[in-house]
Design an enzyme around this catalytic site. Structure first.
Site, PDB file in Angstrom:
ATOM      1  N   ASP A 211       3.165   8.748 -11.927  1.00 60.13           N
ATOM      2  CA  ASP A 211       4.270   9.343 -11.172  1.00 60.13           C
ATOM      3  C   ASP A 211       4.975  10.308 -12.107  1.00 60.13           C
ATOM      4  OD1 ASP A 211       6.730   9.970  -9.932  1.00 60.13           O
ATOM      5  OD2 ASP A 211       6.709   8.083  -8.816  1.00 60.13           O
TER       6      ASP A 211
ATOM      7  N   ASP B 275      -3.815   2.778   6.509  1.00 63.32           N
ATOM      8  CA  ASP B 275      -2.848   2.528   7.578  1.00 63.32           C
ATOM      9  C   ASP B 275      -2.362   3.844   8.170  1.00 63.32           C
ATOM     10  OD1 ASP B 275      -1.116   0.793   9.140  1.00 63.32           O
ATOM     11  OD2 ASP B 275       0.538   1.544   7.904  1.00 63.32           O
TER      12      ASP B 275
ATOM     13  N   GLU C  94      -2.643  11.607  13.765  1.00 61.57           N
ATOM     14  CA  GLU C  94      -2.243  10.368  14.428  1.00 61.57           C
ATOM     15  C   GLU C  94      -1.698  10.685  15.817  1.00 61.57           C
ATOM     16  OE1 GLU C  94       0.405   8.035  12.023  1.00 61.57           O
ATOM     17  OE2 GLU C  94      -1.008   7.872  10.357  1.00 61.57           O
TER      18      GLU C  94
ATOM     19  N   HIS D  42      -0.980   2.467  11.601  1.00 63.42           N
ATOM     20  CA  HIS D  42       0.328   2.807  11.022  1.00 63.42           C
ATOM     21  C   HIS D  42       1.306   1.634  11.196  1.00 63.42           C
ATOM     22  CE1 HIS D  42       2.765   6.571   9.767  1.00 63.42           C
ATOM     23  NE2 HIS D  42       3.310   5.472   9.262  1.00 63.42           N
ATOM     24  N   LEU D  43       0.910   0.499  10.649  1.00 58.03           N
ATOM     25  CA  LEU D  43       1.707  -0.725  10.784  1.00 58.03           C
ATOM     26  C   LEU D  43       2.617  -0.993   9.589  1.00 58.03           C
ATOM     27  CD1 LEU D  43      -1.000  -3.197  12.185  1.00 58.03           C
ATOM     28  CD2 LEU D  43       0.698  -1.868  13.469  1.00 58.03           C
TER      29      LEU D  43
END
Length: 525
Positions: free
Chosen positions: A170, A255, A260, A278-279
């Site tokens: 990062d 996910d 989408e 996408h949970l």
């Protein structure tokens, strides 16, 4: 009374919070883009999830809109540059579903490690294929974390609890924060070469799009397992299928997808691939949390000016807003004054605070200065779009905070760079509430900045004030307040006076012709 539209399905607590705070709310979901455009003009706030697309066209029709609140993290469905240009605050709720999303990533990691979906399907089909489903342990394996922000740090904490080694990539991760998290800070190249599992927890930006490209997937350790619960587009999906087919990547769980709802994908049916719709944020707790948070944040903004988790302006808590309100009024007046006087000549601006002002959050003060300054260019400018407009015009911006004590208990100074050199104006608060100008271009003068005003630079000489009063009187313009400052007796003087009616161009030209007048400008606050 402010009015809010909730355009996506949301926990009922959100609407109840708005009503409890005295805000009118409509819950109208499932509308098309054209239907939303037709209705959006009457609302001050728009609360959304992922279904509503806040496009440039929607924003253009939102004539009263002040804030868009996204119940969740991702704001891919909001045109933030267009919202900023329109002066609309865009907020999200980055922490309401952090735990839920992190737990989903861990769940998918376990599902990959033990091939749980296929084992379940096989067993329920009446088979007993113990030898087919040989999994791997996560203990002592290396988890490569791409993105070590809020969700990434929770995943790291859970992984360390599972006795995994965590290596994090990062660019914003400091060595100190890495030590605090218990992770090893590494380069992307190092992570790809060493990780047994890779999880992604970064927003989708130009720098992160396809961060797991075909080239980078080829650099991963053979047998790696990859989990993405962040944003679609972080992985090259076609390249991932090739890597799964070749066996280089042992498993992948997504996910999120580039498109989408993902009703079809080349990845579907690929051995070693697991997908969920996408949970990441889909738990009862998370849905309640983000609904409550977005309603509270929007209500704070609409009622008190508090700004929390905004993506296009500085944060300003509901507690800070009342304290900063008079400072922001002063700052906006100072910006408006120097903007009207110097206009296109301004190339840069420095904002200095000292005394009590130096102990406050300076970002809202800066935003207010820019809002006042940029109003000369746009009649719809505010604290949200002012920095956007200033950047568009190429203005250099500098903020300075002084610990020193000066002549005033609190002071805000705005200095602009012009071809003629630096010019500054300064102001303070009387009784900690009333904005007051105390200096203009090096001349000490105390003045309220309000309504219609006239700014005159003249030679300090007997009889001038009388001639000016007569000229205004003959034109039927009544003087409200009168403020005078001068560099020295007989030298240059500055006059600021408020008038009850606007000074038109003809009267301004007549004033400019009075003996001793160097310049005359009409101002409006």
């Amino acid at each position: 009374m402010p009015k809010v539209l909730i355009s996506d399905k949301m926990d009922p607590l959100a609407a109840q919070i708005f009503r409890n705070r005295g805000i009118e709310v409509d819950e109208i979901t499932g509308k098309t883009k054209d239907e939303l455009i037709a209705m959006i003009g009457k609302y001050d706030g728009l609360a959304i999830r992922s279904a509503t697309k806040v496009t440039k066209d929607v924003l253009a029709a939102a004539t009263n809109l002040k804030v868009v609140g996204r119940a969740g993290i991702g704001v891919d469905n909001v045109d933030i540059p267009a919202a900023s240009a329109k002066g609309v605050v865009v907020m999200n709720t980055p922490f309401g579903n952090s735990i839920t999303t992190a737990e989903h990533a861990i769940a998918l990691m376990f599902a990959l490690a033990r091939d749980l979906p296929e084992a379940d399907k096989s067993t329920q089909a009446g088979k007993w294929e113990k030898n087919r489903f040989m999994g791997v342990e996560v203990t002592n394996k290396t988890l490569g974390l791409i993105g070590a922000g809020n969700i990434g740090s929770i995943v790291a904490d859970r992984a360390i609890g599972l006795k995994m080694k965590v290596a994090a990539y990062d660019p914003f991760l400091t060595p100190e924060r890495a030590v605090e998290m218990g992770v090893e800070k590494v380069t992307l190249e190092e992570l790809l070469a060493r990780a047994d599992f890779i999880t992604l927890h970064t927003p989708l930006t130009d720098s992160t799009r396809n961060i797991l490209s075909k080239e980078n997937l080829a650099k991963t350790k053979k047998g790696v397992r990859i989990v993405n619960c962040a944003r679609g587009g972080l992985i090259d999906e076609a390249a991932l299928k090739e890597a799964l087919d070749s066996g280089h990547v042992a498993g992948a769980a997504l996910d999120v997808f580039v498109t989408e709802p993902a009703t079809e994908s080349p990845l579907f049916g690929t051995p070693g691939f697991i997908s969920t719709p996408h949970l990441g944020a889909s738990t009862n707790e998370a849905q309640v949390n983000v609904a409550i948070q977005v309603a509270e944040q929007m209500a704070d903004f609409l009622l008190s000016g508090g700004v929390t988790n905004a993506l296009n302006m500085p944060s300003l808590s509901a507690d800070e807003a009342p304290k900063l309100k008079p400072y922001m009024a002063l700052a906006e007046h100072l910006g408006g004054l120097v903007g009207q006087l110097e206009g296109d000549a301004i190339k840069g601006v420095a904002i200095e605070v000292e005394g009590a002002a130096a102990e406050l959050n300076q970002k809202p003060i800066t935003g207010a200065v820019l809002a006042g300054l940029m109003r000369v260019y746009s009649d719809t400018v505010n604290m949200v779009n002012a920095p956007f407009l200033a950047k568009e015009r190429g203005l250099d911006l500098r903020e300075v905070r002084h610990d020193r004590e000066g002549d005033y208990s609190t002071l805000v100074r705005v200095t602009v760079t012009t071809p003629e050199g630096a010019k500054s104006v300064a102001g303070t608060l009387f009784a900690n509430a009333e904005p007051r100008l105390v200096e203009i271009f090096g001349v000490k003068v105390e003045a309220d900045l309000t309504g219609e005003m006239l700014y005159i630079v003249n030679v300090d000489a007997p009889g001038f004030i009388g001639r000016l009063g007569s000229t205004l009187g003959e034109a039927g313009v009544n003087i409200g307040t009168f403020h005078l400052g001068r560099r020295s007796a007989g030298g240059e003087a500055v006059l600021l006076l408020s008038v009850d009616t606007p000074v038109d161009d003809a009267l301004k030209a007549k004033i400019a012709q009075l003996p001793g007048v160097k310049s005359a400008k009409a101002l409006r606050f």
